[in-house]
Design an enzyme around this catalytic site. Structure first.
Site, mmCIF file in Angstrom:
data_model
loop_
_atom_site.group_PDB
_atom_site.id
_atom_site.type_symbol
_atom_site.label_atom_id
_atom_site.label_comp_id
_atom_site.label_asym_id
_atom_site.label_seq_id
_atom_site.Cartn_x
_atom_site.Cartn_y
_atom_site.Cartn_z
ATOM 1 N N GLY A 91 0.877 -1.161 0.000
ATOM 2 C CA GLY A 91 0.000 0.000 0.000
ATOM 3 C C GLY A 91 0.912 1.207 0.000
ATOM 4 C CB CYS B 55 5.614 -3.676 -1.028
ATOM 5 S SG CYS B 55 6.002 -2.333 -2.153
ATOM 6 N NE ARG C 65 8.429 5.669 1.032
ATOM 7 C CZ ARG C 65 7.608 6.707 0.927
ATOM 8 N NH1 ARG C 65 7.866 7.821 1.555
ATOM 9 N NH2 ARG C 65 6.514 6.609 0.207
ATOM 10 N NE ARG D 3 4.925 4.499 -6.256
ATOM 11 C CZ ARG D 3 5.329 5.778 -6.209
ATOM 12 N NH1 ARG D 3 5.532 6.427 -7.318
ATOM 13 N NH2 ARG D 3 5.498 6.389 -5.065
ATOM 14 C CG HIS E 244 3.314 -6.652 -4.080
ATOM 15 N ND1 HIS E 244 2.768 -6.123 -2.935
ATOM 16 C CD2 HIS E 244 4.003 -5.648 -4.660
ATOM 17 C CE1 HIS E 244 3.115 -4.857 -2.827
ATOM 18 N NE2 HIS E 244 3.868 -4.537 -3.858
ATOM 19 C CD GLU F 60 0.651 -8.968 -1.930
ATOM 20 O OE1 GLU F 60 1.621 -9.739 -1.739
ATOM 21 O OE2 GLU F 60 0.780 -7.724 -1.972
#
Lengths: 195, 302
Positions: A46, A79, A106, A136, A171, A173
């Protein structure tokens, strides 16, 4: 066994679905009360600034820290979740938990144009390679001596573990491969059987 | 070594990474901003992304004339000011404005009815780009047509720049009702329903399989208060776009914070009450029924 997914913001639904598909009871966690019923926690992808800020405002950061310090409590950050678990962060940094001895850079890969998919060899998961989606993504630019790197991409660590903490810059997921979720469920199960 | 090379190859601009960024924005608020200072206010308030614009929709409405892509200087300054994703708008069908935004490396392109359409027949072929696109829709067919063109995120249109949530509600309810209709339709009748919706059959089948749109669906167009945002979330939106609602209000900082918190706790009226207190006057609203067809932005797009 019940695993929570921090549901402040981000791709909560995908983590919940993956957990259920590996046979684990999964629960979105929005409030400190909901922390009580779970045996492990996933902090999803997120926006780390948003999740960090809101997590702090509603006392979730303290609830997670209390839980982690009082008993074996596995936490996996993907992330944005990785940024919140990192001890050090390069770039503007949100409120965070700071539990894992790594430095996270980041958006080090660049903007959305640099987001990518790649196959990863993850010895802990065995064959075949894992389909990894990087969006990202942060870069793990330093790994402390207590931290074990579980996967690399382009010479950088992308999956790491220390004790009950697991992080992935990608990720799992977002793909149909459930092995990282099964791996984390294994970490939670191991804690429970020891108690 | 061959295998090694293949293993470490990177695939960029895939639909998975395009739609994936939208998944990361879920449960969040995306705010229209026109200056780096506003972008910083949005980020500090907890926005998950900002939309870089020259004017917010209410001002575009007031100014009239042709509304175009923002000056690249404004977009670059906003990109430099914040660490969250930055989106920017292009006119419907204006693929060169989109090429410009891709060259600037914005994180998402909004092919938007808020700007004056550049093509009265065709939307942009969004598969030709590596940067993902979000597009507006008023119903399921429109959403699926945009996805077929390569959109990786949908926002229901509402009526931009009005501070009036009625159209946003209507469009989201329409999409939801049509999804329920798809789910209740037997497989052998789906081709007919697809024709009726003017949508590709394979995407209609996908909707039936998933029970939702195949990409993230945010709500936009007229959201002005924390309760508006929570209303759209309770109706099933994945997240919220606030255009004029924040920076046309009396206290943008307080309102931005409140809308973010109401979006998170959309099911908790006590929290919505708390955050709605003392945040100053909302933007002045417009009765959508009084707008002429030409003044309605939602009807732009095909």
């Amino acid at each position: 066994m019940r695993i929570g997914v921090l549901a402040v913001q981000g791709d909560v639904r995908e983590h919940l679905t993956h957990l259920r598909e590996v046979g684990v009871e999964a629960l979105p966690v929005k409030t400190t009360e909901q922390m009580a019923g779970i045996h492990g926690l996933i902090i999803p992808g997120g926006e780390s600034t948003t999740i960090g800020m809101l997590m702090q405002e509603y006392g979730l950061d303290q609830a997670i820290l209390d839980r982690y310090r009082s008993e074996p409590f596995p936490i996996w950050g993907t992330c944005a979740g990785l940024i919140l678990l990192a001890k050090e962060v390069h770039g503007w940094s949100p409120a965070r938990l700071g539990l894992l001895d790594i430095t996270a850079d980041r958006n080090a890969y660049g903007r959305q144009l640099a987001s990518f998919e790649a196959w990863l060899e993850i010895p802990a998961l065995g064959e075949p390679p894992f389909p990894a989606v990087f969006i990202r993504a942060p870069r793990i630019s330093r790994v402390g001596p207590s931290v074990q790197t579980l996967a690399w991409h382009d010479g950088w660590p992308v999956m790491a573990r220390a004790g009950h903490l697991l992080v992935t810059t990608f990720h799992p997921e977002m793909t149909s491969d459930h092995r990282v979720h099964a791996y984390f469920a294994g970490m939670v199960e191991a804690c429970r059987s020891r108690v | 070594m061959e295998k090694e090379g293949e293993l470490h190859a990177k695939a960029t601009g895939t639909f998975t990474v395009k739609a994936g960024l939208a998944e990361m924005l879920k449960g969040g608020v995306i705010m229209d901003v026109t200056t780096p200072e506003q972008a910083e206010i949005a980020e500090k308030a907890g926005a998950v992304a900002v939309m870089a614009l020259e004017r917010v929709p209410a001002d575009i409405r007031a100014a009239g004339g042709v509304a175009r892509m923002a000056d690249p200087r404004i977009i670059k300054a906003i990109m430099a000011a914040v660490s969250i994703p930055v989106m920017a708008k292009v006119r419907i069908g204006h693929f060169v404005e989109a090429q410009v935004l891709e060259a600037l490396e914005v994180d998402y392109i909004d092919e938007s009815e808020v700007l004056t359409p550049a093509d009265d027949q065709y939307h942009i072929d969004k598969w030709a780009f590596k940067v993902p696109f979000v597009c507006g829709a008023r119903d399921l067919g429109e959403a699926l047509r945009r996805i077929a063109e390569g959109a990786a995120m949908i926002r229901t249109k509402g009526e931009p720049g009005t501070g009036n949530v009625v159209e946003a509600v209507r469009h989201l309810r329409t999409v939801n009702r049509q999804i329920r209709q798809v789910m209740a339709t037997p497989d052998h009748e789906l081709p007919d329903l697809a024709k009726e919706l003017r949508a590709p059959l394979e995407l209609v089948r996908k909707v039936k399989e998933l029970g939702r749109l195949p990409v993230v669906n945010f709500s936009a167009g007229g959201i002005a208060t924390p309760a508006d945002a929570a209303l759209m979330m309770q109706l099933g939106a994945d997240g919220i776009f606030v255009g004029s609602g924040i920076f046309k209000s009396k206290n943008p900082e307080a309102r931005a914070r409140a809308i973010v918190r109401a979006t998170l706790h959309y099911n908790d009226p006590k929290i919505i009450a708390e955050v709605s207190e003392d945040i100053g006057e909302p933007m002045p609203g417009i009765d959508v029924a009084l707008l002429t067809a030409a003044e309605r932005m939602q009807e732009r797009g095909y």
